[in-house]
Design a protein around this motif. Structure first.
Motif, mmCIF file in Angstrom:
data_model
loop_
_atom_site.group_PDB
_atom_site.id
_atom_site.type_symbol
_atom_site.label_atom_id
_atom_site.label_comp_id
_atom_site.label_asym_id
_atom_site.label_seq_id
_atom_site.Cartn_x
_atom_site.Cartn_y
_atom_site.Cartn_z
ATOM 1 N N GLN A 297 0.854 -1.183 0.000
ATOM 2 C CA GLN A 297 0.000 0.000 0.000
ATOM 3 C C GLN A 297 0.897 1.243 0.000
ATOM 4 O O GLN A 297 2.041 1.187 0.413
ATOM 5 N N GLY A 298 0.356 2.293 -0.466
ATOM 6 C CA GLY A 298 1.101 3.539 -0.443
ATOM 7 C C GLY A 298 1.542 3.954 -1.836
ATOM 8 O O GLY A 298 1.338 3.252 -2.836
ATOM 9 N N ALA A 299 2.170 5.123 -1.873
ATOM 10 C CA ALA A 299 2.552 5.709 -3.161
ATOM 11 C C ALA A 299 3.880 5.172 -3.689
ATOM 12 O O ALA A 299 4.182 5.336 -4.865
ATOM 13 N N TRP B 150 7.498 -8.050 -3.015
ATOM 14 C CA TRP B 150 7.497 -8.808 -1.753
ATOM 15 C C TRP B 150 6.986 -7.849 -0.672
ATOM 16 O O TRP B 150 7.705 -6.953 -0.235
ATOM 17 N N PRO B 151 5.751 -8.006 -0.234
ATOM 18 C CA PRO B 151 5.189 -7.052 0.730
ATOM 19 C C PRO B 151 5.838 -7.197 2.097
ATOM 20 O O PRO B 151 5.996 -8.305 2.618
ATOM 21 N N VAL B 152 6.188 -6.047 2.715
ATOM 22 C CA VAL B 152 6.793 -6.017 4.043
ATOM 23 C C VAL B 152 6.265 -4.796 4.772
ATOM 24 O O VAL B 152 5.710 -3.870 4.172
ATOM 25 N N ALA B 153 6.456 -4.803 6.091
ATOM 26 C CA ALA B 153 6.184 -3.612 6.900
ATOM 27 C C ALA B 153 7.398 -2.706 6.822
ATOM 28 O O ALA B 153 8.533 -3.155 7.013
ATOM 29 N N VAL B 154 7.194 -1.454 6.541
ATOM 30 C CA VAL B 154 8.307 -0.526 6.367
ATOM 31 C C VAL B 154 8.484 0.362 7.585
ATOM 32 O O VAL B 154 9.252 1.332 7.538
ATOM 33 N N GLN B 155 7.837 -0.005 8.692
ATOM 34 C CA GLN B 155 7.959 0.779 9.925
ATOM 35 C C GLN B 155 7.529 -0.111 11.078
ATOM 36 O O GLN B 155 6.667 -0.981 10.931
ATOM 37 N N GLY B 156 8.147 0.072 12.228
ATOM 38 C CA GLY B 156 7.777 -0.699 13.396
ATOM 39 C C GLY B 156 8.760 -1.815 13.679
ATOM 40 O O GLY B 156 9.792 -1.997 13.006
ATOM 41 N N GLY C 171 9.139 5.375 1.609
ATOM 42 C CA GLY C 171 9.028 6.826 1.537
ATOM 43 C C GLY C 171 9.807 7.500 2.642
ATOM 44 O O GLY C 171 10.426 6.859 3.503
ATOM 45 N N GLY C 172 9.749 8.824 2.658
ATOM 46 C CA GLY C 172 10.497 9.582 3.640
ATOM 47 C C GLY C 172 9.886 9.496 5.025
ATOM 48 O O GLY C 172 8.754 9.033 5.223
#
Length: 535
Positions: free
Chosen positions: A156-158, A178-184, A218-219
């Motif tokens: 999800q996301g831009a 490959w979907p991953v969590a990008v935070q946490g 993203g930033g």
């Protein structure tokens, strides 16, 4: 002052509270006054329950505050609380009535200030750099036009939309996400697993193996990007056999994965631009190279044609080259008959001067005869020596053969004499056997055996006789040789023959007596019937 007995006591008009009601009232008051707080302190006594809830303490030099992060919130924390770490906890205050204490429900935890966080980041960077994970020599080149591109990011996301849009505009390629969590807290292990998962794909398998991996996000603040500074992520990127492009944050954001990746892109969109060339520009460049190639070929052909024309104009015409040679040939053809006539005339003159006649022929014959006589005189001693040697060898061989033939004949005679009694006994035995029941068979075999034995002996005797004739000197005489004797002695030289008064020459068909030149002739009877004497 009068004191009445029925006057109520002091504070008797304050309402009474049940314990639970008071606890709820305190809770509402506390939560209403402290619904959002940021508390800075040192983490102590971190405990994770089996239910997944995270319990820890926040303390300073004078007080301790209990904190809890529920299971769903604990998985989304920016930084995992560690004992002794100074952090800023974000949440709200509440109470826990069963134990009559208040606590903080934490929604996020971040390191206490950029200074501490950057110090931790710098220490980790120095450690990984010392291991050589950031060396430029180990970085792999990015493929010019990858067939499959693997993207590690949030579905999800831009970010993923920007990457796909830029790839589609520049040069469409097959993309695996490959979907991953990008935070946490789950960001680091999921990103590391994704990079290792792409490397684990078998080439040519059902799922294509990427030729390039893009790790994108993203930033955000340094806390938001902290998962990409994790040591596990850095090691996974450094160990990747597939080239990796890091596109985490904006251009000013720097994480440890940027140092370990093979190429750093300032933004996710820039990562897509670095991954593939622009198809239109590539086609235009190829077309430009093709046009330059065609122009170069045309120019080269024109130059070669011009050069060939210049060289052709510099060459003389064919008539000029062949004209002189044809003229010389015509001149020589005209001079040839006169030259032949002169040559014939000169030959006739030389022939006339030679004056060939009988005298010249006689002189030539005389010279030839003289040369033949000289050759005969030169060859005669050698021929005499060879003839004498051959006669001497023949005489020796003849004597040896006569002796051997005599011995062989005597031996055969003796053997036959010895066999005669045995043959008589065998004959009598055969006669006796013929009288038995097998007499007829034996009577028919005995003459055959004797006949076979006699035939073998006769064949052997014939063979020896032929060998005697072959080795005898008479066979040599039959081939045209002669044997010269003086009495019983063989004469082998002309000097010896000149001293003898009478010589005897033996031929194949008889003997002749001759007198050497200068000796008085004597008559001698021929040794063979019909043989005459030569004086």
């Amino acid at each position: 002052m009068t004191l009445l007995d029925d006057e109520p006591q002091t504070g008797a008009n304050v309402p009474e509270w049940r314990v639970s009601d008071l606890a709820q009232a305190i809770r509402r008051t506390l939560e209403g006054g402290f619904s959002f707080v940021r508390v800075r302190g040192e983490v102590g006594r971190v405990t994770r329950a089996s239910s997944g809830h995270l319990y820890f303490d926040l303390k300073d030099a004078n007080a301790v505050l209990s904190a809890v992060s529920w299971k769903g919130q604990a998985a989304r924390l920016t930084a995992r609380p560690e004992e002794g770490q100074e952090v800023v906890a974000i949440g709200r205050l509440t109470t826990f009535p069963p134990q009559s204490r208040y606590q903080m429900v934490v929604e996020d935890v971040i390191p206490a200030g950029a200074g501490a966080l950057m110090a931790q980041l710098e220490a980790r960077r120095r450690k990984l750099a010392a291991e050589g994970l950031f060396d430029v020599a180990r970085k792999r080149p990015i493929p010019f036009l990858p067939r499959v591109i693997g993207v590690v990011t949030s579905p999800q996301g831009a970010v993923i939309r920007d990457i796909l849009h830029r790839l589609r505009d520049r040069f469409p390629r097959e993309v695996l996400v490959w979907p991953v969590a990008v935070q946490g807290t789950t960001c680091a292990p999921e990103v590391a697993a994704a990079v290792r998962g792409f490397n684990a794909l078998a080439p040519g398998g059902r799922i294509p193996r990427p030729d390039l991996i893009i790790v994108a996000r993203g930033g955000g603040s340094i806390e938001d990007l902290w998962g990409f500074n994790d040591e596990a992520v850095v090691r996974a990127v450094a160990e990747s056999a597939i080239p990796v492009i890091s596109a985490v944050g904006h251009e000013t954001d720097t994480t440890l994965i940027d140092h370990a990746a093979d190429l750093r892109a300032p933004t996710p969109t820039a990562a897509a631009e670095l991954a593939v060339p622009v198809r239109a520009e590539l086609a235009e460049r190829i077309a430009g190279h093709g046009g330059r190639l065609h122009r170069g070929l045309r120019l080269a052909l024109r130059q070669r044609q011009q050069r060939l024309g210049d060289l052709g104009r510099a060459l003389p015409r064919g008539e000029a080259i062949l004209g002189a040679a044809g003229q010389r040939l015509d001149l020589l053809a005209q001079r040839l008959p006169a030259a032949l006539r002169r040559a014939v005339a000169k030959g006739r003159v030389r022939l006339g001067e030679a004056r060939v006649g009988p005298a010249i022929l006689r002189r030539a014959l005389h010279d030839g005869r003289r040369r033949l006589e000289e050759a005969d005189r030169a060859l005669q001693p050698a021929a005499e020596r060879n003839g004498a040697d051959a006669a001497r060898r023949l005489a020796v061989l003849s004597g040896r053969f006569d002796l051997a033939a005599g011995r062989w004949t005597v031996g055969r005679t003796e053997r036959l004499a010895a066999l005669a009694p045995r043959l008589g006994i065998a004959a009598r035995r055969q006669i006796a056997l013929s009288r038995t029941s097998f007499g007829r068979v034996g009577n028919s075999l005995m003459p055959g055996l004797v006949r076979t034995l006699l035939e073998r002996r006769a064949a052997r005797l014939d063979a020896l006789a032929r060998l005697n004739e072959t080795l005898s000197h008479r066979a040599t005489l039959a081939r045209g040789f002669a044997l010269v004797r003086s009495g019983d002695r063989v004469v082998t030289s002309a000097a010896t023959a000149a001293r003898e008064s009478l010589l005897e020459i033996e031929f194949a068909d008889g003997r002749l007596s001759v007198v050497p030149r200068g000796q008085a002739p004597r008559r001698r009877e021929a040794t063979s019937p019909g043989q005459g004497s030569l004086l």
